[in-house]
Write a protein that holds these residues in place. Structure first.
Motif, mmCIF file in Angstrom:
data_model
loop_
_atom_site.group_PDB
_atom_site.id
_atom_site.type_symbol
_atom_site.label_atom_id
_atom_site.label_comp_id
_atom_site.label_asym_id
_atom_site.label_seq_id
_atom_site.Cartn_x
_atom_site.Cartn_y
_atom_site.Cartn_z
ATOM 1 N N GLU A 166 0.707 -1.242 -0.411
ATOM 2 C CA GLU A 166 -0.186 0.300 -0.023
ATOM 3 C C GLU A 166 0.824 1.186 0.294
ATOM 4 O O GLU A 166 0.603 2.496 -0.696
ATOM 5 N N LYS A 167 1.913 1.068 0.311
ATOM 6 C CA LYS A 167 2.970 2.241 0.670
ATOM 7 C C LYS A 167 4.208 2.594 -0.503
ATOM 8 O O LYS A 167 3.434 3.555 -0.254
ATOM 9 N N VAL A 168 3.747 1.509 -1.264
ATOM 10 C CA VAL A 168 4.549 2.083 -2.298
ATOM 11 C C VAL A 168 4.222 2.495 -3.727
ATOM 12 O O VAL A 168 4.674 3.067 -4.505
ATOM 13 N N LYS A 169 2.580 2.774 -3.001
ATOM 14 C CA LYS A 169 1.861 3.603 -4.798
ATOM 15 C C LYS A 169 1.593 5.278 -3.909
ATOM 16 O O LYS A 169 1.139 5.667 -4.787
ATOM 17 N N GLY A 170 2.011 5.239 -2.505
ATOM 18 C CA GLY A 170 2.429 6.504 -2.376
ATOM 19 C C GLY A 170 2.591 7.883 -3.134
ATOM 20 O O GLY A 170 3.533 7.259 -3.839
ATOM 21 N N THR A 171 2.558 9.016 -3.650
ATOM 22 C CA THR A 171 3.006 9.887 -3.927
ATOM 23 C C THR A 171 3.492 11.103 -2.997
ATOM 24 O O THR A 171 4.060 11.905 -3.928
ATOM 25 N N ASP A 172 3.665 11.180 -2.073
ATOM 26 C CA ASP A 172 4.295 12.172 -0.885
ATOM 27 C C ASP A 172 5.277 11.520 -0.997
ATOM 28 O O ASP A 172 5.362 11.326 0.322
ATOM 29 N N TYR A 173 6.408 12.677 -0.802
ATOM 30 C CA TYR A 173 8.130 11.270 -0.354
ATOM 31 C C TYR A 173 8.167 12.360 0.264
ATOM 32 O O TYR A 173 7.932 13.227 1.131
ATOM 33 N N GLU A 174 9.064 11.420 0.790
ATOM 34 C CA GLU A 174 9.536 11.849 2.615
ATOM 35 C C GLU A 174 10.554 11.049 2.103
ATOM 36 O O GLU A 174 10.627 9.577 2.952
ATOM 37 N N PHE A 175 11.465 11.831 3.414
ATOM 38 C CA PHE A 175 13.116 11.300 3.798
ATOM 39 C C PHE A 175 13.008 10.815 5.213
ATOM 40 O O PHE A 175 13.285 11.944 5.956
ATOM 41 N N SER A 176 12.900 10.453 5.638
ATOM 42 C CA SER A 176 12.573 10.340 7.124
ATOM 43 C C SER A 176 12.824 8.306 7.619
ATOM 44 O O SER A 176 13.102 7.482 6.369
ATOM 45 N N ARG A 177 13.128 8.169 8.559
ATOM 46 C CA ARG A 177 13.573 6.998 9.770
ATOM 47 C C ARG A 177 12.152 6.552 10.104
ATOM 48 O O ARG A 177 12.379 5.451 10.640
ATOM 49 N N PRO A 236 20.667 2.773 -0.243
ATOM 50 C CA PRO A 236 20.920 2.550 1.060
ATOM 51 C C PRO A 236 20.685 3.173 2.729
ATOM 52 O O PRO A 236 19.799 2.288 3.330
ATOM 53 N N GLN A 237 19.759 4.417 2.231
ATOM 54 C CA GLN A 237 18.993 4.914 2.857
ATOM 55 C C GLN A 237 17.262 4.745 3.129
ATOM 56 O O GLN A 237 16.409 5.844 2.889
ATOM 57 N N SER A 238 16.563 3.546 1.672
ATOM 58 C CA SER A 238 15.799 3.556 1.631
ATOM 59 C C SER A 238 15.552 3.092 3.555
ATOM 60 O O SER A 238 15.727 2.341 3.828
ATOM 61 N N ASP A 239 13.467 2.995 2.936
ATOM 62 C CA ASP A 239 12.457 2.151 4.312
ATOM 63 C C ASP A 239 13.700 1.091 4.569
ATOM 64 O O ASP A 239 12.619 0.041 5.683
ATOM 65 N N GLY A 240 13.277 -0.136 3.596
ATOM 66 C CA GLY A 240 13.466 -1.021 3.056
ATOM 67 C C GLY A 240 13.820 -2.110 2.364
ATOM 68 O O GLY A 240 14.381 -1.512 1.122
ATOM 69 N N PHE A 241 14.413 -3.193 2.244
ATOM 70 C CA PHE A 241 15.296 -4.309 1.428
ATOM 71 C C PHE A 241 14.957 -5.169 0.928
ATOM 72 O O PHE A 241 14.974 -6.455 1.962
ATOM 73 N N PHE A 242 14.744 -5.488 -0.154
ATOM 74 C CA PHE A 242 14.615 -7.086 -0.334
ATOM 75 C C PHE A 242 16.565 -8.177 -0.838
ATOM 76 O O PHE A 242 16.723 -7.113 -1.134
ATOM 77 N N THR A 243 16.225 -8.619 -0.232
ATOM 78 C CA THR A 243 17.957 -8.952 -0.160
ATOM 79 C C THR A 243 17.509 -10.767 0.381
ATOM 80 O O THR A 243 16.509 -11.208 -0.246
#
Length: 579
Positions: A166-177, A236-243
């Motif tokens: 659901e969140k990956v469809k958002g259009t309001d970019y936010e740089f935070s943790r 690497p500042q992403s909110d999450g990672f596939f690994t």
């Protein structure tokens, strides 16, 4: 003494040694969609509902202020912050404000996610056009837009990751943790390759052991503890990672949130940022896992199959992105040569330069239409067998060919600028350094050709789909019929000998390009393509652009050049094909 000084030249004339004349005009103030006859026609044909969106982003690409953001983001590079000023480990990356401004624009214009947000027909096609345009804005930010696009497939397949879908469809970019549940949108990264394995993900050495199951945003998540490293981790500042990590010796897919449900930061240790040849604005890194918590995606031991479900989308985005970069390089070359004169005319009208520009324009249009054909197939992967089978070979073929051709276009576009193109103030220098990157991301050229060959061997129906795709064009042009026969022979030969995988894949790509040009371009463009790119043709095409043979003719070449120009107001009125 004072009288002598007073009688000398005034200070205002000290720098008036000459008047600046005959410098090219900057490529700004145009619309990269409305002025591009190929894109306009494609959207009108396949997704007319998206035209306004594309035009809005096209204006962004031509905006001088946005172009300055791109320059600044590549001038002021990301900085790794392993610790805060009090000595606490934070593993974060600082960016110049221009990076965040660009990211916000990309998210606002739905570049990462239009395909998943719309209920309209051909959402992947429309999103591909947005990505094509965005790759004429700034390519570093094109990495997180493409990864967010591909990640949705993985989120939808794993119930525990529904909140991320659901969140990956958002259009309001936010740089935070902030934790995912508190954010309006997310940025997603991928961390796959390791020092010892590279593209061979079966050689993964990172290990995982089961930790616990718990509620995660209303779903049950199976958490594992990871130990190991990743040699390349983008954004690497992403909110999450596939690994990937091994469970009981078998490669398994995981998703690693940077911030855990209780607000604690996950153990995600950024060792250093890569000092890359290009793509400078975008942070790429080496990371280590130690007691790092990640959510199981799919089943244990099925990691490669799981991650390959994303690969089609990342490969498509690279094929589209490289075509977009090629288009930007062509736009810059056209603007420079049409607004600067030499020997009594614009540079673009000098016969040799006309040959070069027309040759480049044909190559860029062919790359664009092939990438968009793969995007169109993607829209029907689950409903039309022909499209699914065609995409299985066309996607890696397009990724291989477009990404490999982009450096040649960037080089020739720089040649069109002369020394001005080699100066960092000119965006051409950045494109030149950027151009090779997509060819080595998400699988090198050889990996793509191996994949085409493997797909054909495992499912011969993919070969049938390829030739079914071009069969309706039989008899329209003898040169295209010869191209079909040439490709058929190479497909048969490559099935027996891996040595021929690259010439076979190139033939497949050229065949798809020729088919799309015959269907959707002008007679002049298709003629030049078939006369010059067809093995055994009489077009006398050489090793470099600008070697079109005499059969093309200067008038035809000049018409192709004028059709490719996007920076003039008249560009918006040209039809894609002759009536």
């Amino acid at each position: 003494m004072s009288g002598a000084l007073a009688s000398g030249p005034s200070a205002s004339h000290r720098y008036g040694t000459h008047e600046v004349l005959n410098q090219a005009q900057p490529a700004s103030g145009f619309n990269a969609f409305s002025g591009d006859v190929v894109l306009r026609s494609a959207i009108a044909r396949e997704a007319p509902w998206a035209a306004d969106r594309c035009a809005a982003l096209g204006a962004v690409a031509g905006d001088a202020d946005v172009q300055e953001l791109a320059r600044l983001a590549n001038r002021h590079l990301p900085e790794l912050k392993t610790h805060d000023r009090f000595g606490n480990r934070i593993d974060w990356v600082d960016f110049h404000p221009s990076w965040h401004d660009l990211m916000a624009l990309a998210w606002t214009h739905e570049v990462p996610n239009l395909a998943w947000r719309t209920n309209q027909k051909n959402g992947h096609f429309a999103r591909a056009v947005l990505s094509y345009i965005w790759n004429q804005v700034e390519q570093g930010t094109g990495c997180p837009t493409g990864m967010a696009y591909a990640a949705y497939a993985g989120f939808k397949a794993e119930p525990a990751l529904a909140v991320w879908a659901e969140k990956v469809k958002g259009t309001d970019y936010e740089f935070s943790r902030r934790e995912v549940g508190d954010k309006p949108s997310i940025v997603v990264g991928y961390a796959m390759t390791e020092k010892q394995g590279g593209s061979d993900l079966r050689e993964t050495q990172t290990t995982a052991r089961f930790s616990h199951s718990s509620d995660y945003h209303g779903k049950t998540a199976r958490w594992y503890e990871l130990t190991g490293h990743k040699w390349f981790c983008s954004v690497p500042q992403s909110d999450g990672f596939f690994t990937l990590a091994k469970v009981a010796g078998e490669v398994t897919c995981f998703f690693l949130p940077r911030t855990l449900p209780d607000g604690r930061f996950n153990n995600f240790f950024v060792q250093r940022l890569k000092d890359k040849a290009g793509n400078k604005s975008n942070a790429s890194s080496e990371v280590e896992y130690a007691g790092t918590l990640a959510i199981l995606v799919g089943e244990e031991g099925r990691g490669l199959r799981e991650i390959l479900s994303h690969a089609h989308l990342t490969r498509l985005d690279f094929a589209v992105g490289s075509a977009g970069l090629m288009r930007q390089a062509l736009t810059l070359a056209l603007q420079h040569t049409t607004t600067r004169t030499a020997f009594g005319s614009s540079i673009a009208e000098r016969p040799m330069m006309t040959n070069v520009l027309a040759d480049m324009a044909v190559e860029v249009e062919a790359a664009t239409l092939m990438a968009l054909r793969v995007a169109r197939a993607t829209d029907d992967l689950d409903s039309v067998e022909h499209e699914r089978l065609l995409a299985r070979v066309a996607t890696p073929a397009a990724k291989y060919f477009n990404c490999s051709r982009a450096p040649s276009i960037a080089f020739e576009a720089l040649q069109c600028h002369g020394g001005n193109g080699f100066i960092e103030e000119n965006p051409m220098a950045r494109l030149y350094r950027e151009a090779p990157l997509n060819s080595v991301w998400e699988g090198t050229a050889n990996m793509m050709c191996m994949d085409v060959r493997r797909a054909m061997q495992r499912d011969p129906r993919t070969v049938e789909a390829l030739f079914d795709e071009v069969r309706p064009l039989a008899g329209q042009d003898g040169r295209f019929d010869a191209m079909v026969r040439h490709t058929e022979g190479l497909v048969r030969a490559a099935a027996e000998d891996e040595f021929l995988a690259r010439p076979m894949t190139e033939a497949v790509a050229r065949l798809l390009q020729g088919a799309e040009l015959l269907r959707h371009s002008t007679q002049e463009v298709a003629d030049v393509f078939l006369a010059s790119r067809n093995p055994g043709s009489t077009g006398a095409w050489g090793s470099h652009y600008g070697t079109l043979g005499a059969s093309v003719g200067g008038a035809t070449a000049l018409a192709i050049v004028r059709r490719a120009v996007v920076t003039g107001s008249e560009a918006e009125d040209r039809p894609a094909r002759a009536p």
